[in-house]
Design a protein around this motif. Structure first.
Motif, PDB file in Angstrom:
ATOM      1  N   GLY A 141      54.729  -7.197  74.198  1.00  0.00           N
ATOM      2  CA  GLY A 141      53.279  -6.760  74.120  1.00  0.00           C
ATOM      3  C   GLY A 141      52.274  -8.272  73.338  1.00  0.00           C
ATOM      4  N   VAL A 142      53.193  -8.417  72.280  1.00  0.00           N
ATOM      5  CA  VAL A 142      52.527  -9.300  71.997  1.00  0.00           C
ATOM      6  C   VAL A 142      51.875 -11.283  72.531  1.00  0.00           C
ATOM      7  N   GLU A 147      57.410  -4.116  72.247  1.00  0.00           N
ATOM      8  CA  GLU A 147      56.215  -4.579  71.110  1.00  0.00           C
ATOM      9  C   GLU A 147      55.956  -6.142  71.544  1.00  0.00           C
ATOM     10  N   ALA A 163      63.622  -9.019  70.327  1.00  0.00           N
ATOM     11  CA  ALA A 163      63.135  -8.507  70.426  1.00  0.00           C
ATOM     12  C   ALA A 163      64.905  -7.405  68.796  1.00  0.00           C
ATOM     13  N   TYR A 173      49.710  -9.834  74.434  1.00  0.00           N
ATOM     14  CA  TYR A 173      47.776 -10.063  74.215  1.00  0.00           C
ATOM     15  C   TYR A 173      47.352 -10.753  73.513  1.00  0.00           C
ATOM     16  N   LEU A 222      63.157  -5.510  66.597  1.00  0.00           N
ATOM     17  CA  LEU A 222      61.609  -4.672  67.183  1.00  0.00           C
ATOM     18  C   LEU A 222      61.760  -4.121  68.951  1.00  0.00           C
ATOM     19  N   SER A 223      61.359  -3.629  68.972  1.00  0.00           N
ATOM     20  CA  SER A 223      61.374  -3.344  71.008  1.00  0.00           C
ATOM     21  C   SER A 223      60.870  -3.555  71.522  1.00  0.00           C
TER      22      SER A 223
END
Length: 175
Positions: A78-79, A75, A66, A82, A71-72
């Motif tokens: 989440g990827v 994030e 990150a 997902y 990025l956080s």
């Protein structure tokens, strides 16, 4: 993929393996970050590199990725969560994917998955207690005319039955 890595001399971690070497994991992340340093939007290639090198995306590497990608952690997490390809935990020594698409379902994939869960002692997205097998659903393996289909370590198997599943598992569970 894991079969190819084993043939090339790469060791893919699994739950029954030796203790995790966090320095080795961070080194794999750093290699990928350096390789993709000048690429905009390189998160997916980096995650693929880490997954290929380690067999999963360790939680302690998420903040490093990150920060490098500006990025956080949320994030990146989440990827990872997902996309079904990415794992947050090591897989078993063998990965089984059973097709869940309509053609395979119409030819008995639901019964095959239920049998696999009973035989392996784990549900879909789980790993057997001995660390030998990870069971995953797949959404179309491209073998619709030969359904129900599955893969074992990325090798396709068509027209599967519970009996054929048992024979395949017995064959690949021998050391």
């Amino acid at each position: 993929m894991k079969l190819q890595q084993a043939q090339q001399g790469h060791e893919v971690p699994h739950p029954a393996s030796a203790p995790i070497d966090k320095d080795k994991e961070l080194a794999a992340v750093q290699r990928s970050l350096l390789q993709h340093a000048d690429e905009p939007g390189a998160l997916l290639p980096i995650l693929h590199d880490v997954q290929d090198a380690l067999g999963y995306i360790p939680a302690h590497t998420v903040p490093v990725i990150a920060e490098a990608q500006n990025l956080s952690r949320a994030e990146v997490h989440g990827v990872v969560t997902y996309y079904h390809h990415f794992r947050a935990e090591p897989a078993g020594r063998h990965v089984i994917q059973i097709c869940r698409a309509e053609a395979c379902q119409s030819m008995g994939a639901d019964a095959l998955l239920a049998h696999a869960e009973l035989r392996l002692g784990c549900s879909a997205h789980g790993t057997s207690k001995d660390g030998a097998f990870t069971l995953e659903p797949a959404f179309c393996l491209g073998l619709c005319a030969s359904s129900p289909a599955m893969t074992l370590d990325d090798q396709p198997h068509a027209r599967m039955t519970p009996r054929a599943f048992d024979a395949l598992i017995a064959q690949d569970n021998n050391p």
